[in-house]
Design a protein around this motif. Structure first.
Motif, PDB file in Angstrom:
ATOM      1  N   ASP A  81      -9.173   5.071   7.139  1.00 26.67           N
ATOM      2  CA  ASP A  81      -8.638   6.204   6.150  1.00 26.67           C
ATOM      3  C   ASP A  81      -8.423   7.386   6.797  1.00 26.67           C
ATOM      4  O   ASP A  81      -8.317   8.561   6.102  1.00 26.67           O
ATOM      5  CB  ASP A  81      -9.745   6.301   4.993  1.00 26.67           C
ATOM      6  CG  ASP A  81     -11.118   6.878   5.583  1.00 26.67           C
ATOM      7  OD1 ASP A  81     -11.088   7.144   6.936  1.00 26.67           O
ATOM      8  OD2 ASP A  81     -12.166   7.087   4.748  1.00 26.67           O
TER       9      ASP A  81
ATOM     10  N   LEU B  16      -2.725   1.728   3.973  1.00 21.08           N
ATOM     11  CA  LEU B  16      -4.090   2.117   4.436  1.00 21.08           C
ATOM     12  C   LEU B  16      -4.982   1.730   3.201  1.00 21.08           C
ATOM     13  O   LEU B  16      -6.530   1.498   3.285  1.00 21.08           O
ATOM     14  CB  LEU B  16      -4.355   3.772   4.758  1.00 21.08           C
ATOM     15  CG  LEU B  16      -3.507   3.920   5.779  1.00 21.08           C
ATOM     16  CD1 LEU B  16      -3.976   5.365   6.126  1.00 21.08           C
ATOM     17  CD2 LEU B  16      -3.650   3.291   7.044  1.00 21.08           C
TER      18      LEU B  16
ATOM     19  N   TYR C 147       1.653  -1.546   9.702  1.00 21.29           N
ATOM     20  CA  TYR C 147       0.199  -0.733   9.783  1.00 21.29           C
ATOM     21  C   TYR C 147       0.268   0.047  10.930  1.00 21.29           C
ATOM     22  O   TYR C 147       0.935  -0.316  11.895  1.00 21.29           O
ATOM     23  CB  TYR C 147      -0.947  -1.786   9.950  1.00 21.29           C
ATOM     24  CG  TYR C 147      -2.339  -1.527   9.272  1.00 21.29           C
ATOM     25  CD1 TYR C 147      -2.655  -1.308   7.948  1.00 21.29           C
ATOM     26  CD2 TYR C 147      -2.962  -0.867  10.133  1.00 21.29           C
ATOM     27  CE1 TYR C 147      -3.921  -0.630   8.041  1.00 21.29           C
ATOM     28  CE2 TYR C 147      -4.338  -0.519   9.999  1.00 21.29           C
ATOM     29  CZ  TYR C 147      -4.841  -0.443   8.571  1.00 21.29           C
ATOM     30  OH  TYR C 147      -5.871   0.061   8.309  1.00 21.29           O
TER      31      TYR C 147
END
Length: 390
Positions: free
Chosen positions: A183, A165, A257
């Motif tokens: 975030d 991240l 991700y």
């Protein structure tokens, strides 16, 4: 005849504009991190080409390189401490700089009536510039790419414990680039069309590299060439009449991700439209009070006005009203004022839209696009997680 430092025997001799050299070392010097255990990586590599000097700096994870025009009297290569030579060039008078290196790797700098000897290291020790193949590549306007970074990097996580991240997620499908950052408190997504696309790739680019690229890109026409491999990404900016192209190469963050599509709401029951500037100013004022109460501000609809309130046992209370257009039910939802200001600061359009469902579900912030807006600029949205209304 008086002998100066630059009259000694050397393996490189070049004359270059102080301004060009100072700006060049300042640009590539951002790749020097100062945290490396290899002394050579605290240096900048300078080598001659036909009518220019090639400058490169690297910390093994980030590499920046460019060329500046120069008169080459004798070809060769040198290295110089990045911090020292940048500080020196910043204080020298605006004149030509005679640059050379002797067999002991000492760099000689002569400018006007100033002579300096800087202790360098053997250039042969400097690592070679990484080679990134063009199996996956595309071109994108540098103005667009700069905006894409600006509209996503604010949402990158600073938490090194979750490395995936701490960068911007690049999704390239052959015709379009989508940049994503989160975030876990907010999610920013920006997409745009590309040209000359070959292949497809999904990679995570470190925020440090993105910050440096944003610094390099200028508000001028021209396309950036992007190449992506499994481990690295390369950006080559367009050359202009006064500046050469700049190459930035970065290692990638390895990992998978999160599926950001799951976070994006598929519908809404409330939609409000506001003028960006008045709303931003009102939030900024209310944030002064909210900062001692977890930055919490509360948005409520009141007929044709949207109220913005904040309370703090230490500071007092804030109340603001702004005009808005509402579709759907009444609005009552709390957000982090700091996060709100971050996203508002990236929107250049005159109007913004909030798409909401209820007070505990994430909301979508979008700019209001004009009918004559350039469709190649792509789309932007930001998801903000709400706070509990206390």
């Amino acid at each position: 005849m008086e002998t100066t430092l630059v009259d000694t025997q050397s393996s490189l001799k070049a004359v270059v504009s102080r301004k060009d050299l100072f700006e060049g070392v300042g640009t590539v010097g951002h790749a020097v991190s100062g945290r490396t255990s290899l002394p050579i990586l605290n240096h900048i590599l300078i080598k001659s080409t036909e009518n220019s000097l090639y400058l490169m700096a690297s910390d093994s994870e980030l590499t920046i390189a460019l060329s500046i025009p120069a008169t080459i009297e004798e070809p060769g290569t040198l290295t110089a401490p990045a911090k020292l030579i940048t500080e020196l060039l910043g204080t020298l008078p605006e004149s030509s700089v005679a640059l050379s290196v002797d067999r002991s790797h000492a760099v000689r700098v002569h400018c006007d009536k100033s002579d300096y000897k800087i202790l360098g290291l053997p250039a042969i020790e400097y690592p070679k510039k990484p080679e990134v193949p063009d199996d996956t590549t595309f071109k994108i306007g540098q103005r667009i790419l700069r905006d894409m970074i600006r509209q996503t990097i604010f949402a990158v996580s600073p938490d090194e414990a979750r490395a995936i991240l701490t960068g911007i997620f690049f999704v390239f499908d052959g015709v379009k680039l989508t940049c994503v950052a989160t975030d876990t408190h907010r999610l920013a997504v920006r997409s745009a069309d590309v040209s000359d696309g070959i292949g497809a790739k999904q990679v995570i680019v470190p925020s440090r590299a993105m910050n440096e690229l944003q610094r390099i890109l200028v508000d001028a026409p021209g396309d950036v060439v992007v190449r992506i491999s499994d481990n690295q990404i390369l950006f080559e900016t367009p050359a202009s009449e006064h500046n050469s192209s700049i190459t930035l190469i970065s290692n990638l963050i390895q990992g998978t991700y999160p599926n950001y599509h799951r976070v994006i709401p598929t519908g809404y029951t409330r939609k409000i439209t506001l003028q960006t500037a008045p709303f931003q100013k009102a939030v900024r004022r209310a944030a002064i009070v909210a900062r001692n109460n977890a930055h919490r501000i509360i948005l409520r609809s009141n007929e044709d006005k949207l109220t913005i309130t904040a309370e703090s046992s230490m500071e007092g209370a804030a109340y603001e009203e702004v005009d808005f257009i509402r579709e759907g039910e009444d609005v009552e939802i709390a957000f982090n004022a700091k996060y709100m200001l971050d996203v508002l600061g990236t929107i250049l359009e005159e109007g913004i839209i909030f798409e909401l469902t209820d007070s505990l579900k994430p909301g979508i912030v979008r700019p209001v696009r004009s009918e004559d807006a350039d469709s190649t600029m792509g789309e932007f949205l930001c998801i903000l997680m709400p706070m509990q209304i206390m």
